[in-house]
Design an enzyme around this catalytic site. Structure first.
Site, PDB file in Angstrom:
ATOM      1  CB  CYS A 192      44.028  48.126  33.510  1.00 45.14           C
ATOM      2  SG  CYS A 192      45.332  46.916  33.635  1.00 45.14           S
TER       3      CYS A 192
ATOM      4  CG  ASP B 281      46.188  45.912  27.710  1.00 46.50           C
ATOM      5  OD1 ASP B 281      46.756  44.891  27.283  1.00 46.50           O
ATOM      6  OD2 ASP B 281      45.889  46.081  28.904  1.00 46.50           O
TER       7      ASP B 281
ATOM      8  CB  CYS C 215      50.750  47.015  28.830  1.00 51.48           C
ATOM      9  SG  CYS C 215      49.060  47.556  28.905  1.00 51.48           S
TER      10      CYS C 215
ATOM     11  CB  CYS D 167      45.204  41.759  31.976  1.00 47.89           C
ATOM     12  SG  CYS D 167      45.069  43.374  32.740  1.00 47.89           S
TER      13      CYS D 167
END
Lengths: 187, 382
Positions: free
Chosen positions: A105, A37, A35, A61
């Site tokens: 995450c 990140d 993603c 996020c």
């Protein structure tokens, strides 16, 4: 919009331990190729292997930022072995739950912690190896006993008159060998 | 709420709501019925068709109502590969809406040759790349009028000429362009055009396809004689009437509003670029719609920005969402050569004629501190 808990939103809005440490004892940079990140983590560790300071930076996020913040709060004051075991579940529970889609995450936080500890140990091993080599090269000097080794700190017992002088010269040689400032102390 | 997501959907004009209410209540007759109660409603359908035709500068007989942009796009492609057995190929661009791109890929899976043309760094279709894939086997060329994410306006007259030189039909997905910029459809050489009601302050669930007179056509939906057999199914009367009013309003507001909206957009863009370090506008060098700007904030992640703006009551969107462990960056930005990390920092602001100056001022006031806050914890910020 995701259903985030109040605690999670608080950690996103007011992240704890955000930033970086100058000359950290352990540092990591990890990223999630899935993603995009990214995260950096810095730790400071005392002579009992306890994390005394921790700072993170996250590109991600709200879930990623909050879980990094929570992870640092959980890790602070813990030993390295204990910090290594901080699980996604523990982070999610600390935040009062997370949407299942966001569990991934918090994986990045665990990776960052593992890598920062690995970096710490690598540096410590480097300091230990350098010290061993230097001590082996000294003959006829005072008797030196190694008490504790830290990436940037060495605790010794020195049996002799000129302990401060020995410390100073060891410190200089260690800095040359490791490229880091290494404090040498006598206990 | 400050609504700056008009490319997702628009606020329905109050005039539209007023106009459609009778068809949701007392005037519920079926326009296809023989009796006066129903057939009187058909007159309203035809009035709406006339208004839409006027907005497009075409003849009412060339406008057919559908359920929306997606159906119109699917219809155009299906028909475009079915009119000549020797012309089964499709040529399109890499930045089309999924309503075109996914339909084209489906047709490809059924054996139709598919050529996807590149776009340049500004998001404009590379006409040479398009030309490479258009030949005597091409049935239809489909190039969007304006891109939904960047607002970049495509050279559709040139693209239509490429299609016609090779003997193919030309379709344009004008869902984002209709009502925002003047579209002299006839002059552009378009054979088919798709539009959607809810993107121009009309109702959802209604759209239209323009089919130039004489264009070979086969329907997507069979079942009734409505729309001269082009599109079967009971008329969505309220939707159609609403679309007609929306088209009339769009025509009335075209100059005044695109002028004012463009000024507001410029104010927003200049404010962002001057207050947020590293922020850049996607497709800045290209001609764009007067209402659309996608900003690449470069070192802060878009979903984090969206979340903070949402808390401030500011509604915008991003090209991608981070969920279930995968976040595909916007394929549109990727096609423009934007690196994945930067594509994940994109926020789209899309204005409308209902956008007011104070709203842009408020966004600018809120945005910079919020970006600085996220930059402070970003490993990428310089």
């Amino acid at each position: 919009m995701w259903k985030y808990s109040e605690i999670l939103m608080d950690h996103f809005m007011n992240p704890r331990n955000a930033g970086s440490i100058e000359e950290p004892d352990g540092h990591s940079e990890v990223g999630s190729p899935q993603c995009g990140d990214a995260m950096t983590l810095d730790i400071e560790v005392d002579d009992s292997d306890v994390i005394t300071d921790i700072k993170f930076q996250t590109f991600g996020c709200a879930g990623a930022i909050a879980s990094a913040s929570a992870m640092t709060e959980i890790a602070k004051g813990r030993t390295l072995d204990s910090a290594m075991k901080i699980s996604n579940r523990e982070v999610a529970e600390y935040l009062g739950g997370m949407p299942p889609e966001k569990y991934h995450c918090s994986v990045m936080g665990h990776e960052a912690m593992t890598e920062a500890i690995r970096d710490f140990k690598e540096k410590r091993d480097g300091t230990a190896a350098a010290l061993e080599k230097i001590l082996a090269g000294i003959s006829g000097g005072p008797e030196v006993k190694v008490v504790h080794i830290h990436p940037s700190r060495v605790l010794l017992e020195i049996d002799g008159d000129d302990a401060p002088g020995v410390c100073a010269s060891l410190s200089g040689e260690l800095q040359k060998a490791t490229g880091r400032e290494v404090e040498v102390k006598v206990v | 709420m400050i609504y700056l997501d008009s490319n997702a959907t628009t606020r329905m004009a109050p005039e539209v709501l007023d106009a459609i209410m009778p068809y949701l209540t007392d005037r519920f007759g079926n326009p296809s019925s023989f009796h006066t109660f129903g057939s009187a409603v058909l007159e309203e359908v035809e009035l709406a068709r006339g208004k839409l035709a006027e907005l497009l500068g075409v003849s009412p007989g060339e406008v057919y109502f559908t359920s929306g942009g997606t159906e119109s796009d699917n219809t155009a492609l299906e028909s475009g590969v079915s009119w000549d057995p020797s012309r089964k190929g499709i040529a399109t661009t890499s930045v089309e809406h999924p309503a075109v791109l996914e339909a084209a890929r489906y047709l490809e899976s059924r054996g139709h040759a598919l050529h996807v043309a590149r776009v340049d760094g500004s998001g404009v279709v590379d006409l040479d790349s398009l030309r490479e894939g258009v030949d005597s086997g091409t049935g239809i060329v489909s190039v969007m009028t304006a891109n939904n994410e960047t607002g970049v306006v495509m050279p559709i007259a040139e693209a239509a000429a490429i299609a016609h030189e090779a003997g193919a039909l030309f379709h344009t997905d004008a869902v984002q362009a209709v009502g925002k910029i003047p579209l002299p459809v006839d002059e552009l050489g378009v054979d088919m055009l798709s539009l959607s009601g809810h993107k121009l302050h009309g109702p959802k669930g209604v759209g239209a396809i323009y089919i130039k007179k004489g264009t070979p056509f086969s329907p997507l939906i069979y079942g009734g004689h409505q729309e001269h057999g082009v599109r079967a199914g009971t008329y969505n009367v309220a939707g159609i009437v609403g679309l007609g009013i929306a088209a009339e309003l769009a025509r009335q507001h075209m100059n005044e509003e695109t002028g004012r909206v463009r000024v507001l957009l410029r104010m927003l863009e200049e404010g962002i670029v001057s207050s947020c370090p590293e922020a850049v506008i996607a497709g800045a060098e290209a001609e764009r719609l007067p209402n659309t700007a996608t900003v690449l904030f470069t070192s802060v992640e878009s979903e984090a920005i969206l979340t903070l703006l949402d808390m401030e009551g500011i509604v915008v969107s991003s090209g991608s969402a981070c969920s279930t462990g995968s976040k595909d960056p916007s394929y549109i930005l990727s096609a423009m050569g934007v690196p994945q990390m930067q594509a994940n920092t994109a926020i789209r602001f899309s204005l409308s004629r209902y956008t007011e100056t104070w709203e842009i001022e408020r966004v600018l006031e809120v945005l910079a501190p919020l970006i600085m806050k996220l930059r402070a914890i970003s490993p990428y910020s310089r």
